[in-house]
Design an enzyme around this catalytic site. Structure first.
Site, PDB file in Angstrom:
ATOM      1  N   GLY A  15       8.598  -1.494  12.568  1.00 48.07           N
ATOM      2  CA  GLY A  15       8.413  -0.044  12.667  1.00 48.07           C
ATOM      3  C   GLY A  15       7.082   0.404  13.249  1.00 48.07           C
ATOM      4  N   ILE A  16       6.470   1.352  12.556  1.00 50.04           N
ATOM      5  CA  ILE A  16       5.242   1.993  13.050  1.00 50.04           C
ATOM      6  C   ILE A  16       4.089   0.989  13.116  1.00 50.04           C
ATOM      7  CG2 ILE A  16       3.494   3.727  12.422  1.00 50.04           C
ATOM      8  CD1 ILE A  16       5.912   5.373  11.192  1.00 50.04           C
ATOM      9  N   ASP A  35       1.369  -8.545   6.203  1.00 46.59           N
ATOM     10  CA  ASP A  35       2.645  -8.162   5.577  1.00 46.59           C
ATOM     11  C   ASP A  35       2.883  -9.057   4.371  1.00 46.59           C
ATOM     12  OD1 ASP A  35       5.346  -6.918   5.246  1.00 46.59           O
ATOM     13  OD2 ASP A  35       4.930  -6.207   7.272  1.00 46.59           O
ATOM     14  N   VAL A  59       0.358  -5.826  -0.799  1.00 54.58           N
ATOM     15  CA  VAL A  59      -0.781  -4.911  -0.994  1.00 54.58           C
ATOM     16  C   VAL A  59      -0.876  -4.390  -2.424  1.00 54.58           C
ATOM     17  CG1 VAL A  59      -0.964  -4.166   1.431  1.00 54.58           C
ATOM     18  CG2 VAL A  59       0.516  -2.876  -0.153  1.00 54.58           C
ATOM     19  N   ASN A  85      -0.793   1.206   6.648  1.00 52.26           N
ATOM     20  CA  ASN A  85       0.540   1.616   7.100  1.00 52.26           C
ATOM     21  C   ASN A  85       1.664   1.162   6.152  1.00 52.26           C
ATOM     22  OD1 ASN A  85       2.719   2.147   9.326  1.00 52.26           O
ATOM     23  ND2 ASN A  85       2.911  -0.040   8.832  1.00 52.26           N
ATOM     24  N   ALA A  86       1.464   0.065   5.404  1.00 45.78           N
ATOM     25  CA  ALA A  86       2.537  -0.456   4.536  1.00 45.78           C
ATOM     26  C   ALA A  86       3.017   0.657   3.613  1.00 45.78           C
ATOM     27  CB  ALA A  86       2.018  -1.634   3.709  1.00 45.78           C
ATOM     28  N   ASN A 143      10.057  16.644  -1.009  1.00 43.76           N
ATOM     29  CA  ASN A 143      11.413  16.416  -0.503  1.00 43.76           C
ATOM     30  C   ASN A 143      12.320  16.056  -1.681  1.00 43.76           C
ATOM     31  OD1 ASN A 143      13.274  16.343   1.544  1.00 43.76           O
ATOM     32  ND2 ASN A 143      12.842  14.232   2.145  1.00 43.76           N
ATOM     33  N   TYR A 149       7.699   9.389  -3.782  1.00 42.07           N
ATOM     34  CA  TYR A 149       7.194   9.161  -2.423  1.00 42.07           C
ATOM     35  C   TYR A 149       6.285  10.325  -2.000  1.00 42.07           C
ATOM     36  CZ  TYR A 149       7.471   8.205   2.649  1.00 42.07           C
ATOM     37  OH  TYR A 149       7.184   7.930   3.966  1.00 42.07           O
ATOM     38  N   LYS A 153       2.324  10.229  -1.013  1.00 44.91           N
ATOM     39  CA  LYS A 153       1.876  10.603   0.340  1.00 44.91           C
ATOM     40  C   LYS A 153       0.963  11.833   0.314  1.00 44.91           C
ATOM     41  CE  LYS A 153       3.912   7.304   2.576  1.00 44.91           C
ATOM     42  NZ  LYS A 153       3.107   6.280   3.268  1.00 44.91           N
ATOM     43  N   THR A 184      12.999   4.010  12.213  1.00 43.38           N
ATOM     44  CA  THR A 184      12.543   2.687  11.753  1.00 43.38           C
ATOM     45  C   THR A 184      13.506   2.191  10.670  1.00 43.38           C
ATOM     46  OG1 THR A 184      11.200   3.457   9.904  1.00 43.38           O
ATOM     47  CG2 THR A 184      10.106   3.391  12.053  1.00 43.38           C
TER      48      THR A 184
HETATM   49  P1  NAD Z   1       9.133  -0.054   7.881  1.00 39.65           P
HETATM   50  O1  NAD Z   1       9.943  -0.333   6.662  1.00 39.65           O
HETATM   51  O2  NAD Z   1       9.693  -0.389   9.218  1.00 39.65           O
HETATM   52  O3  NAD Z   1       7.697  -0.727   7.759  1.00 39.65           O
HETATM   53  C1  NAD Z   1       6.994  -0.794   6.538  1.00 39.65           C
HETATM   54  C2  NAD Z   1       6.249  -2.118   6.498  1.00 39.65           C
HETATM   55  O4  NAD Z   1       5.493  -2.179   5.268  1.00 39.65           O
HETATM   56  C3  NAD Z   1       7.200  -3.325   6.511  1.00 39.65           C
HETATM   57  O5  NAD Z   1       6.752  -4.272   7.464  1.00 39.65           O
HETATM   58  C4  NAD Z   1       7.099  -3.854   5.079  1.00 39.65           C
HETATM   59  O6  NAD Z   1       7.350  -5.254   4.966  1.00 39.65           O
HETATM   60  C5  NAD Z   1       5.665  -3.479   4.732  1.00 39.65           C
HETATM   61  N1  NAD Z   1       5.449  -3.464   3.281  1.00 39.65           N
HETATM   62  C6  NAD Z   1       6.206  -2.834   2.347  1.00 39.65           C
HETATM   63  N2  NAD Z   1       5.733  -3.105   1.124  1.00 39.65           N
HETATM   64  C7  NAD Z   1       4.653  -3.901   1.283  1.00 39.65           C
HETATM   65  C8  NAD Z   1       3.752  -4.528   0.374  1.00 39.65           C
HETATM   66  N3  NAD Z   1       3.882  -4.373  -0.946  1.00 39.65           N
HETATM   67  N4  NAD Z   1       2.752  -5.305   0.886  1.00 39.65           N
HETATM   68  C9  NAD Z   1       2.612  -5.478   2.224  1.00 39.65           C
HETATM   69  N5  NAD Z   1       3.453  -4.911   3.134  1.00 39.65           N
HETATM   70  C10 NAD Z   1       4.460  -4.134   2.662  1.00 39.65           C
HETATM   71  O7  NAD Z   1       8.794   1.515   7.784  1.00 39.65           O
HETATM   72  P2  NAD Z   1       8.013   2.499   8.772  1.00 39.65           P
HETATM   73  O8  NAD Z   1       8.875   3.685   8.935  1.00 39.65           O
HETATM   74  O9  NAD Z   1       7.451   1.822   9.958  1.00 39.65           O
HETATM   75  O10 NAD Z   1       6.826   2.963   7.771  1.00 39.65           O
HETATM   76  C11 NAD Z   1       5.443   2.790   8.038  1.00 39.65           C
HETATM   77  C12 NAD Z   1       4.661   3.854   7.276  1.00 39.65           C
HETATM   78  O11 NAD Z   1       4.972   5.153   7.817  1.00 39.65           O
HETATM   79  C13 NAD Z   1       4.990   3.924   5.791  1.00 39.65           C
HETATM   80  O12 NAD Z   1       3.811   4.141   5.058  1.00 39.65           O
HETATM   81  C14 NAD Z   1       5.905   5.119   5.697  1.00 39.65           C
HETATM   82  O13 NAD Z   1       5.897   5.722   4.413  1.00 39.65           O
HETATM   83  C15 NAD Z   1       5.313   6.028   6.752  1.00 39.65           C
HETATM   84  N6  NAD Z   1       6.249   7.057   7.235  1.00 39.65           N
HETATM   85  C16 NAD Z   1       7.389   6.720   7.908  1.00 39.65           C
HETATM   86  C17 NAD Z   1       8.259   7.738   8.314  1.00 39.65           C
HETATM   87  C18 NAD Z   1       9.544   7.463   9.056  1.00 39.65           C
HETATM   88  O14 NAD Z   1      10.286   8.414   9.313  1.00 39.65           O
HETATM   89  N7  NAD Z   1       9.859   6.230   9.419  1.00 39.65           N
HETATM   90  C19 NAD Z   1       7.944   9.077   8.047  1.00 39.65           C
HETATM   91  C20 NAD Z   1       6.787   9.362   7.370  1.00 39.65           C
HETATM   92  C21 NAD Z   1       5.920   8.354   6.969  1.00 39.65           C
END
Ligand code: NAD
Length: 243
Positions: A15-16, A35, A59, A85-86, A143, A149, A153, A184
């Site tokens: 993802g991000i 990760d 983390v 970012n996790a 939400n 969540y 945040k 994602t």
């Molecule tokens: P994703 O699930 O693709 O990526 C999240 C990553 O965090 C994964 O690689 C996962 O293995 C890792 N992770 C989770 N728990 C962990 C832990 N305990 N220790 C280490 N790593 C851990 O999701 P994403 O959408 O890319 O999310 C990235 C960030 O962006 C997150 O913080 C999410 O809340 C935020 N976000 C995403 C969105 C969206 O629409 N996708 C919207 C708002 C905020």
């Protein structure tokens, strides 16, 4: 721009985080991809693709902050940029929310961010560095079914505002990004009708891509962003939520 900078990105297997790792590596940074231990294969693949390094840690493990700081100090002697970012969702209405789901969301999305930053500041974090934390439009507006969540945040927004003041004397900027609906693994898990609604609730009428968020993070990590600290940047395509 970020040549010779050492960057830590948590949750960089997908993802991000993955998109941001690629963008910062393309700018010349050495990216340390962090990760969970069970994501070793995916994480190593990303690190290999961008010429970066791997750091495996959960983390939310209370021992991780000290372990991460020690590892970065020993292997690289420093860290210049940290992207928290996790993140996870553990969606349920409050009436159905189990304590462990509440705790997991808050521990991973908020508490870990504060603890890891603290450990790095006492160790390898360099002055004039950059810290970027992933919040969400849910942290601005709340939400339904995401109280845990949203609280985590929203906490990120308070955290960056407090830390921006505290770290100004070291020249370190601290900012939050609040993505809207981004395509994602996280949003792929949302039930299909709600997911489609999420995509359409923006002026662009579609979901954003991980790179869209990565580009904004990259800007906040650049030397040119020195005047931006304690801010929340929405990357949401003009989402109606919390607007
Ligand atoms: P994703 O699930 O693709 O990526 C999240 C990553 O965090 C994964 O690689 C996962 O293995 C890792 N992770 C989770 N728990 C962990 C832990 N305990 N220790 C280490 N790593 C851990 O999701 P994403 O959408 O890319 O999310 C990235 C960030 O962006 C997150 O913080 C999410 O809340 C935020 N976000 C995403 C969105 C969206 O629409 N996708 C919207 C708002 C905020």
């Amino acid at each position: 721009m970020t040549q010779a900078k050492t960057v830590l990105i948590t949750g960089s297997s997908s993802g991000i985080g993955k998109a941001t790792a690629k963008l910062l590596a393309a700018e010349g940074a050495h990216v340390v991809c962090l990760d969970r231990p069970q994501d070793d294969e995916l994480c190593s693949k990303v690190a290999h693709e961008i010429g970066g390094s791997v750091l495996l840690a959960d983390v939310s493990d209370p021992e991780s902050p000290a372990k991460i700081a020690k590892d970065l100090q020993e292997r690289f002697g420093k860290v210049d940029i940290v992207i928290h970012n996790a993140g996870v969702t553990r969606d349920k209405t409050l009436a159905r929310m189990k304590k462990e789901w509440w705790d997991q969301a808050v521990d991973i999305n908020l508490t870990a961010v504060a603890r890891i930053t603290d450990a790095l500041l006492d160790g390898p974090m360099q002055d004039d560095g950059r810290i970027v934390c992933l919040s969400s439009v849910a942290g601005i507006a709340g939400n339904m079914g995401q109280t845990n969540y949203a609280a985590s945040k929203s906490g990120i927004i308070g955290l960056v505002q407090a830390q921006a003041k505290a770290l100004a004397k070291r020249g370190i900027t601290v900012n939050a990004i609040a993505p809207g609906f981004i395509e994602t693994r996280l949003t792929a898990a949302i039930p299909v009708v709600i997911r489609e609604g999420g995509r359409r609730l923006s002026n662009l009428g579609q979901g954003g891509m991980p790179q869209d968020v990565g580009e904004a993070i990259t800007f906040l990590c650049s030397p040119g962003a020195v005047g931006v600290s304690g801010q929340v940047l929405r990357v949401c395509g003009g989402a109606l939520i919390g607007a």
